[in-house]
Design a protein around this motif. Sequence first.
Motif, PDB file in Angstrom:
ATOM      1  N   LYS A   1       0.811  -1.210   0.000  1.00  0.00           N
ATOM      2  CA  LYS A   1       0.000   0.000   0.000  1.00  0.00           C
ATOM      3  C   LYS A   1       0.850   1.267   0.000  1.00  0.00           C
ATOM      4  N   GLY A   2       1.980   1.230   0.682  1.00  0.00           N
ATOM      5  CA  GLY A   2       2.840   2.403   0.803  1.00  0.00           C
ATOM      6  C   GLY A   2       3.786   2.587  -0.360  1.00  0.00           C
ATOM      7  N   GLY A   3       3.629   1.801  -1.419  1.00  0.00           N
ATOM      8  CA  GLY A   3       4.496   1.917  -2.579  1.00  0.00           C
ATOM      9  C   GLY A   3       4.209   3.168  -3.395  1.00  0.00           C
ATOM     10  N   LEU A   4       5.144   3.544  -4.230  1.00  0.00           N
ATOM     11  CA  LEU A   4       5.017   4.768  -5.025  1.00  0.00           C
ATOM     12  C   LEU A   4       3.798   4.763  -5.929  1.00  0.00           C
ATOM     13  N   SER A   5       3.411   3.595  -6.401  1.00  0.00           N
ATOM     14  CA  SER A   5       2.206   3.486  -7.234  1.00  0.00           C
ATOM     15  C   SER A   5       1.125   2.694  -6.497  1.00  0.00           C
TER      16      SER A   5
ATOM     17  N   MET B   1       6.870   2.699 -11.832  1.00  0.00           N
ATOM     18  CA  MET B   1       6.804   3.617 -10.693  1.00  0.00           C
ATOM     19  C   MET B   1       6.795   5.045 -11.214  1.00  0.00           C
ATOM     20  N   PHE B   2       6.257   5.953 -10.388  1.00  0.00           N
ATOM     21  CA  PHE B   2       5.962   7.291 -10.882  1.00  0.00           C
ATOM     22  C   PHE B   2       5.948   8.259  -9.711  1.00  0.00           C
ATOM     23  N   SER B   3       6.426   9.470  -9.937  1.00  0.00           N
ATOM     24  CA  SER B   3       6.327  10.506  -8.913  1.00  0.00           C
ATOM     25  C   SER B   3       6.173  11.861  -9.575  1.00  0.00           C
TER      26      SER B   3
ATOM     27  N   GLU C   1       8.481  14.631  -7.862  1.00  0.00           N
ATOM     28  CA  GLU C   1       9.885  14.693  -8.275  1.00  0.00           C
ATOM     29  C   GLU C   1      10.040  14.699  -9.793  1.00  0.00           C
ATOM     30  N   ARG C   2       8.936  14.802 -10.506  1.00  0.00           N
ATOM     31  CA  ARG C   2       8.923  14.840 -11.971  1.00  0.00           C
ATOM     32  C   ARG C   2       9.625  13.614 -12.566  1.00  0.00           C
ATOM     33  N   PHE C   3       9.332  12.471 -11.952  1.00  0.00           N
ATOM     34  CA  PHE C   3       9.842  11.196 -12.453  1.00  0.00           C
ATOM     35  C   PHE C   3       8.677  10.447 -13.087  1.00  0.00           C
ATOM     36  N   TYR C   4       8.758  10.195 -14.387  1.00  0.00           N
ATOM     37  CA  TYR C   4       7.615   9.681 -15.138  1.00  0.00           C
ATOM     38  C   TYR C   4       7.767   8.207 -15.545  1.00  0.00           C
ATOM     39  N   GLY C   5       8.411   7.428 -14.701  1.00  0.00           N
ATOM     40  CA  GLY C   5       8.505   5.987 -14.946  1.00  0.00           C
ATOM     41  C   GLY C   5       9.875   5.615 -15.467  1.00  0.00           C
ATOM     42  N   GLY C   6      10.080   4.385 -15.178  1.00  0.00           N
ATOM     43  CA  GLY C   6       9.459   3.124 -15.084  1.00  0.00           C
ATOM     44  C   GLY C   6       8.457   2.842 -16.204  1.00  0.00           C
TER      45      GLY C   6
END
Length: 337
Positions: A106-110, A119-121, A124-129
């Motif tokens: 549940k606590g994962g980034l996605s 994965m995505f954030s 932090e402007r990180f668009y994957g994964g």
Amino acid sequence: MPKKTDAAAKASTKANMPAFTKEEELHAYKEMLLIRRFEEKAGQMYGMGLIGGFCHLYIGQEAVVTGITMASKKGDASITGYRDHGHMLVVGLDPKAVMAELTGRKGGLSKGKGGSMHMFSEEERFYGGNGIVGAQVSLGTGLAFAAQYRGEDTVSLTYFGDGASNQGQVYESFNMAKLWNLPVVYIIENNKYAMGTSVERSAATTDLSQRGASFDIPGEQVDGMDVRMVRDAAERAITHAREGKGPYILEMLTYRYRGHSMSDPAKYRSKDEVQSMRSERDPIEQVKARLLENDWATEDELKDIDKDVRAVVSEAADFATNDPEPDPEELYTEITV
């Protein structure tokens, strides 16, 4: 003009080598060590059955994303393929959230729904994964278009591998990026074997930095095992893109120590080859040697850093093991109909 002797050539190369300060060496050491220890732990957890699906480790390639990130600035976007754990750690994402995504918690980034490859954030402007080979290149080009359209002073850092460099959409992206002079740096992480076939057997031209030549995109090959060389080249490329001069290609000559994924025994290369790279070209050991040689750290101090990093990774593993799984209702969230 007389030719340089080997000794003179080596001396000249050393004189032109980009230098790091003590603080920069220590920063690079800590960042790369975090990636290494995190990936080692992820490999262990995969073997224990705690991580399902695919899992691609970044061990050996740590200098690439570390050096690139040291040359970038807050707000620059980044996107990569499925070998993505190290990229997320370096942009500042919580190791606990990264590891929890690997274990589907549940606590994962996605929220436990993406796993290792997705994965995505936004923060932090990180668009994957991205799990589709080469798909991130067109998406990264789109990020650059958005930055230009909005008048932002940001650059898209678009990572892909030597295998993805043969995909058709890569060249469609190159054409569009140059046509509109988009602020994108294409970073080819050439670890020599793609999924399992050497670049010499799969590519008609093996200097991948020149793949943008027909579009008039400049490129250069970089020693991707030396974090100083990576940052130096990245500074040039990012400045080029940020100043409105269009795309730039960096081919990072790097090497992965493990197989393509955890299910790959990597029998297509010799143990001697891998051991030679580990003993002679390891990116972390190079930094460690310089820290000791310059009296910027003692063996005990470096051991303490390693101890602290291992503690962070152990805490992340504990969290990812004990965090609850997502609620069944999560199956129906974030779905576009």
